[in-house]
Design a protein around this motif. Structure first.
Motif, mmCIF file in Angstrom:
data_model
loop_
_atom_site.group_PDB
_atom_site.id
_atom_site.type_symbol
_atom_site.label_atom_id
_atom_site.label_comp_id
_atom_site.label_asym_id
_atom_site.label_seq_id
_atom_site.Cartn_x
_atom_site.Cartn_y
_atom_site.Cartn_z
ATOM 1 N N GLN A 6 23.848 44.034 43.879
ATOM 2 C CA GLN A 6 23.713 42.515 43.620
ATOM 3 C C GLN A 6 22.612 42.822 42.713
ATOM 4 O OE1 GLN A 6 22.496 40.564 47.647
ATOM 5 N NE2 GLN A 6 24.932 41.104 47.886
ATOM 6 N N ILE A 7 21.308 43.848 42.710
ATOM 7 C CA ILE A 7 19.755 43.990 42.038
ATOM 8 C C ILE A 7 19.650 43.538 40.766
ATOM 9 C CG2 ILE A 7 18.067 44.783 41.743
ATOM 10 C CD1 ILE A 7 17.987 43.740 44.132
ATOM 11 N N ALA A 8 21.366 44.901 40.281
ATOM 12 C CA ALA A 8 21.443 44.712 38.670
ATOM 13 C C ALA A 8 21.903 43.468 38.647
ATOM 14 C CB ALA A 8 22.986 46.193 38.837
ATOM 15 N N ALA A 9 22.953 43.332 39.372
ATOM 16 C CA ALA A 9 23.507 41.645 39.259
ATOM 17 C C ALA A 9 22.783 40.476 38.333
ATOM 18 C CB ALA A 9 24.891 40.951 39.696
ATOM 19 N N THR A 10 21.810 40.555 39.395
ATOM 20 C CA THR A 10 20.192 39.665 39.169
ATOM 21 C C THR A 10 20.025 39.981 37.988
ATOM 22 O OG1 THR A 10 19.340 41.194 40.673
ATOM 23 C CG2 THR A 10 20.582 39.243 41.544
ATOM 24 N N CYS A 11 19.117 41.350 37.295
ATOM 25 C CA CYS A 11 18.866 41.444 36.042
ATOM 26 C C CYS A 11 18.863 41.406 35.198
ATOM 27 C CB CYS A 11 18.253 43.094 36.647
ATOM 28 S SG CYS A 11 16.780 43.398 37.924
ATOM 29 N N GLN A 12 20.447 41.435 35.284
ATOM 30 C CA GLN A 12 21.656 40.289 34.044
ATOM 31 C C GLN A 12 21.026 38.916 33.055
ATOM 32 O OE1 GLN A 12 25.251 41.169 34.865
ATOM 33 N NE2 GLN A 12 25.538 43.201 35.066
ATOM 34 N N THR A 13 19.918 38.829 33.715
ATOM 35 C CA THR A 13 19.538 37.273 33.016
ATOM 36 C C THR A 13 17.852 37.045 33.425
ATOM 37 O OG1 THR A 13 19.775 36.150 35.389
ATOM 38 C CG2 THR A 13 22.026 36.066 33.330
ATOM 39 N N GLU A 14 17.782 36.524 32.576
ATOM 40 C CA GLU A 14 15.878 35.644 32.851
ATOM 41 C C GLU A 14 16.243 35.021 33.637
ATOM 42 O OE1 GLU A 14 13.978 37.347 30.449
ATOM 43 O OE2 GLU A 14 15.075 38.057 28.903
ATOM 44 N N PRO A 15 14.709 35.357 34.090
ATOM 45 C CA PRO A 15 13.943 36.129 33.339
ATOM 46 C C PRO A 15 13.111 37.426 34.419
ATOM 47 C CG PRO A 15 12.810 34.485 35.568
ATOM 48 C CD PRO A 15 14.446 34.090 35.321
ATOM 49 N N ARG A 16 14.648 37.395 35.312
ATOM 50 C CA ARG A 16 14.633 39.304 36.217
ATOM 51 C C ARG A 16 14.974 40.073 34.451
ATOM 52 N NH1 ARG A 16 15.792 36.486 40.404
ATOM 53 N NH2 ARG A 16 14.955 37.356 42.339
ATOM 54 N N LEU A 17 16.152 40.014 33.742
ATOM 55 C CA LEU A 17 16.121 40.472 32.693
ATOM 56 C C LEU A 17 14.846 41.670 31.835
ATOM 57 C CD1 LEU A 17 18.102 42.074 30.645
ATOM 58 C CD2 LEU A 17 17.916 40.391 29.719
ATOM 59 N N SER A 18 13.548 40.627 31.473
ATOM 60 C CA SER A 18 12.097 41.115 30.748
ATOM 61 C C SER A 18 11.573 41.461 32.098
ATOM 62 C CB SER A 18 11.894 39.638 30.311
ATOM 63 O OG SER A 18 12.917 39.718 28.969
ATOM 64 N N LEU A 19 11.636 41.214 32.960
ATOM 65 C CA LEU A 19 10.788 41.266 33.989
ATOM 66 C C LEU A 19 10.770 42.958 34.710
ATOM 67 C CD1 LEU A 19 9.893 38.305 36.016
ATOM 68 C CD2 LEU A 19 8.899 39.593 33.922
ATOM 69 N N SER A 20 12.562 43.231 34.427
ATOM 70 C CA SER A 20 12.913 44.952 34.974
ATOM 71 C C SER A 20 12.168 45.084 33.639
ATOM 72 C CB SER A 20 13.712 44.589 35.808
ATOM 73 O OG SER A 20 14.935 44.381 35.220
ATOM 74 N N ALA A 21 12.658 45.195 32.268
ATOM 75 C CA ALA A 21 12.448 46.189 31.333
ATOM 76 C C ALA A 21 11.950 48.064 31.533
ATOM 77 C CB ALA A 21 12.074 45.869 30.291
ATOM 78 N N ALA A 22 11.180 47.608 32.535
ATOM 79 C CA ALA A 22 9.935 48.934 32.272
ATOM 80 C C ALA A 22 10.607 50.049 33.446
ATOM 81 C CB ALA A 22 8.379 48.756 32.763
ATOM 82 N N TRP A 23 11.155 49.085 34.597
ATOM 83 C CA TRP A 23 12.047 49.563 35.964
ATOM 84 C C TRP A 23 13.501 50.613 35.221
ATOM 85 C CZ3 TRP A 23 15.029 47.151 38.897
ATOM 86 C CH2 TRP A 23 16.033 48.314 39.635
ATOM 87 N N ARG A 24 13.833 49.660 34.538
ATOM 88 C CA ARG A 24 15.131 49.608 34.373
ATOM 89 C C ARG A 24 15.142 51.236 33.443
ATOM 90 N NH1 ARG A 24 17.772 46.519 31.076
ATOM 91 N NH2 ARG A 24 15.734 45.160 30.999
ATOM 92 N N SER A 25 14.302 50.903 32.091
ATOM 93 C CA SER A 25 14.075 51.972 31.182
ATOM 94 C C SER A 25 13.960 53.346 31.504
ATOM 95 C CB SER A 25 13.084 51.378 30.143
ATOM 96 O OG SER A 25 13.211 52.224 29.101
ATOM 97 N N TYR A 26 12.714 53.474 33.204
ATOM 98 C CA TYR A 26 12.534 55.079 33.488
ATOM 99 C C TYR A 26 13.677 55.238 34.408
ATOM 100 C CZ TYR A 26 10.252 57.727 36.711
ATOM 101 O OH TYR A 26 10.364 58.784 37.494
ATOM 102 N N LEU A 27 15.210 54.494 34.868
ATOM 103 C CA LEU A 27 15.510 54.535 36.442
ATOM 104 C C LEU A 27 16.605 55.305 34.280
ATOM 105 C CD1 LEU A 27 16.820 52.217 38.943
ATOM 106 C CD2 LEU A 27 15.357 54.508 39.036
ATOM 107 N N ASN A 28 17.129 54.519 33.435
ATOM 108 C CA ASN A 28 17.844 55.335 32.421
ATOM 109 C C ASN A 28 17.751 56.962 31.906
ATOM 110 O OD1 ASN A 28 19.533 53.196 32.490
ATOM 111 N ND2 ASN A 28 18.361 52.165 30.677
ATOM 112 N N GLU A 29 16.377 57.114 32.049
ATOM 113 C CA GLU A 29 16.131 58.576 31.684
ATOM 114 C C GLU A 29 16.197 59.373 32.985
ATOM 115 O OE1 GLU A 29 11.706 58.140 30.064
ATOM 116 O OE2 GLU A 29 12.496 57.127 28.664
ATOM 117 N N ILE A 30 16.212 59.266 33.709
ATOM 118 C CA ILE A 30 16.486 60.039 35.120
ATOM 119 C C ILE A 30 18.107 60.141 35.276
ATOM 120 C CG2 ILE A 30 16.038 60.297 37.302
ATOM 121 C CD1 ILE A 30 13.649 58.549 36.932
ATOM 122 N N ASP A 31 18.494 61.752 35.628
ATOM 123 C CA ASP A 31 19.623 61.773 36.697
ATOM 124 C C ASP A 31 19.926 61.066 37.839
ATOM 125 O OD1 ASP A 31 22.184 62.968 36.819
ATOM 126 O OD2 ASP A 31 21.785 65.156 35.950
ATOM 127 N N ALA A 32 20.684 60.844 38.300
ATOM 128 C CA ALA A 32 20.598 60.632 39.462
ATOM 129 C C ALA A 32 21.085 61.764 40.411
ATOM 130 C CB ALA A 32 21.143 59.259 40.214
#
Length: 477
Positions: free
Chosen positions: A169-195
């Motif tokens: 659900q959170i991922a879906a809300t971050c696909q549109t603005e303004p959450r898309l831009s506001l979540s950029a730093a957090w999403r970028s950090y997660l993309n660099e990590i192996d879960a």
């Protein structure tokens, strides 16, 4: 046979309340006690509403400030008093502090709620029932009210979601603005990590910190978003700094299995622990046994913030209301299955628009929450929609524009020390289309509390708070 006995015993043990709970249920079944839910998201005005409600009732014997509250207007009120609260482990609602702030020099709005608190009122009155008049002419109704941060309400829907569902659900809300831009730093950090890598406290802490910063940005007046989960991330209360709050949703959950000591497994454990020890406990202790409910909505704030803020607030309120128990009142319900049997939807800040706009404000709120209206009506619950102001801080005024007389309001804006008269604009009845939420179309101003000469001699100035009291409590007298 033994299994049937165990089932029956378990059922009866569920119906066996403590002595305090039993006393409360008996009082409520006899209409001697009401537990009132004052519900609203962050900045909806819960603390101001409770403060004004208490003040109006404490001063009910003085003046004529509650003309539509029949028990008071008919002269049957014998007095109201703040009583010791039933739950000694919960902090008291500091009515005295809130009223001092409202009536100070200069007056200020009460500080936002940062934790849970409780207050109990005893209202003594002459019975309206012909039979009871002879048996017990003077009766007492106890009203319990709980104040809490609106952010915590947003956690209730999590009880029905797994970690994977919530993350999706959170991922879906971050696909549109303004959450898309506001979540950029957090999403970028997660993309660099192996879960699937082993647990690392530093990574957990950093991920939760970036996610929390994202939520705080969403909450700023510029964006005015409401659906921010978990609620304790932006308003932690006594959990500030606890490892229980150090987790976040995950964007790309592996389809294959992952180890029990992996980052993702630990995120999931903390999410489930948060639900069990924070959300479920909060719900069962405070939100599962209300009789009546008022839902406060700051509609004007969404107009100023834009279409995205409106959609976010609408969805958040509808989700929260699904967590409450609604149904017709009755003796068995009151004794064993307490449900809310009256629900008032209230558009706050009615003094921030001209009087002729109040029907528009009510109609807009009704349309905004049509789904919830339908659901509670289906359960047989009595509902009403009302525009009100718990503390009126403007006066009606008039101005001349291009030779025509127009309605205005006059008050002191929060960012000024001088009163101004202005035309706040019209409130639409129907929700405007997304393209119609143009910048500058709505500009509803917030005002400072009014200066009051004798606040301890009569009730606070208000708009329609007496109508709210009559709907929520009138039948109990």
């Amino acid at each position: 046979m033994a299994s049937h006995v165990n089932i029956i015993n378990k059922w009866f043990s569920h119906l066996s309340p403590t002595s305090q709970q039993l006393e409360e249920r008996i009082n409520r079944s006899l209409d001697r006690q009401v537990k009132l839910a004052v519900t609203g998201l962050s900045r909806s005005g819960k603390t101001v509403f409770i403060t004004s409600l208490v003040h109006q009732l404490l001063h009910g014997l003085e003046g004529t400030h509650l003309p539509f509250f029949q028990m008071v207007n008919s002269g049957r009120l014998r007095g109201t008093k703040i009583m010791p609260q039933p739950d000694m482990h919960i902090p008291s609602f500091r009515y005295d502090r809130a009223i001092e702030q409202l009536c100070g020099e200069p007056p200020t709005w009460p500080a936002p709620t940062s934790g849970i608190s409780e207050i109990r009122l005893a209202i003594r009155y002459l019975s309206h029932n012909l039979l009871l008049k002879h048996i017990s002419p003077i009766n007492t109704l106890y009203i319990d009210i709980i104040d809490y941060p609106g952010e915590w309400l947003l956690d209730l829907p999590l009880l029905e979601l797994t970690y994977e569902q919530w993350s999706e659900q959170i991922a879906a809300t971050c696909q549109t603005e303004p959450r898309l831009s506001l979540s950029a730093a957090w999403r970028s950090y997660l993309n660099e990590i192996d879960a699937t890598e082993p647990v690392n406290e530093a990574i957990l802490r950093q991920a939760s910190m970036l996610y929390t910063e994202f939520l705080h940005q969403c909450k700023t007046p510029q964006y005015g978003l409401s659906l921010l989960q978990p609620g304790r991330f932006t308003m932690p209360g006594d959990l500030k700094g606890a490892p229980l709050l150090e987790f976040s949703p995950w964007f790309k959950i592996p389809q294959t299995g992952y180890a029990e000591n992996s980052l993702l497994a630990e995120m999931k454990r903390r999410y489930e622990s948060y639900k069990e020890h924070v959300v479920r406990k909060f719900y069962h202790e405070h939100f599962s046994s209300f009789d009546r409910q008022i839902v406060l909505v700051d509609v004007l704030r969404t107009f100023n913030a834009g279409y995205a803020a409106f959609i976010d607030m609408r969805d958040a309120i509808n989700m929260v209301l699904n967590s409450f128990q609604y149904g017709k009142s009755g003796l068995l319900n009151k004794l064993f299955g307490l449900k809310i049997d009256k629900l008032l939807f209230a558009a706050t800040k009615a003094d921030h628009v001209t009087p002729n706009q109040l029907p528009h404000l009510e109609r807009f709120l009704h349309n905004m929450l049509a789904t919830s209206h339908n659901n509670v009506h289906f359960e047989g619950v009595q509902t009403e929609t009302l525009a009100l102001s718990a503390v009126k801080c403007t006066q009606a005024a008039y101005a001349t524009f291009q030779g025509q007389k127009i309605s205005c309001i006059k008050g002191v804006p929060v960012d000024s020390d001088k009163p101004v008269a202005l035309f706040p604009g019209e409130v639409p009845i129907e929700v405007p289309m997304p393209a119609e939420w143009t910048e500058g179309r709505f500009n509803f101003v917030d005002f400072k509390p009014p200066r009051l000469a004798n606040v301890h001699g009569t009730g606070l100035p208000h708009i329609r708070l007496d109508r709210a009291l009559e709907f929520l409590l009138g039948d109990k007298f």
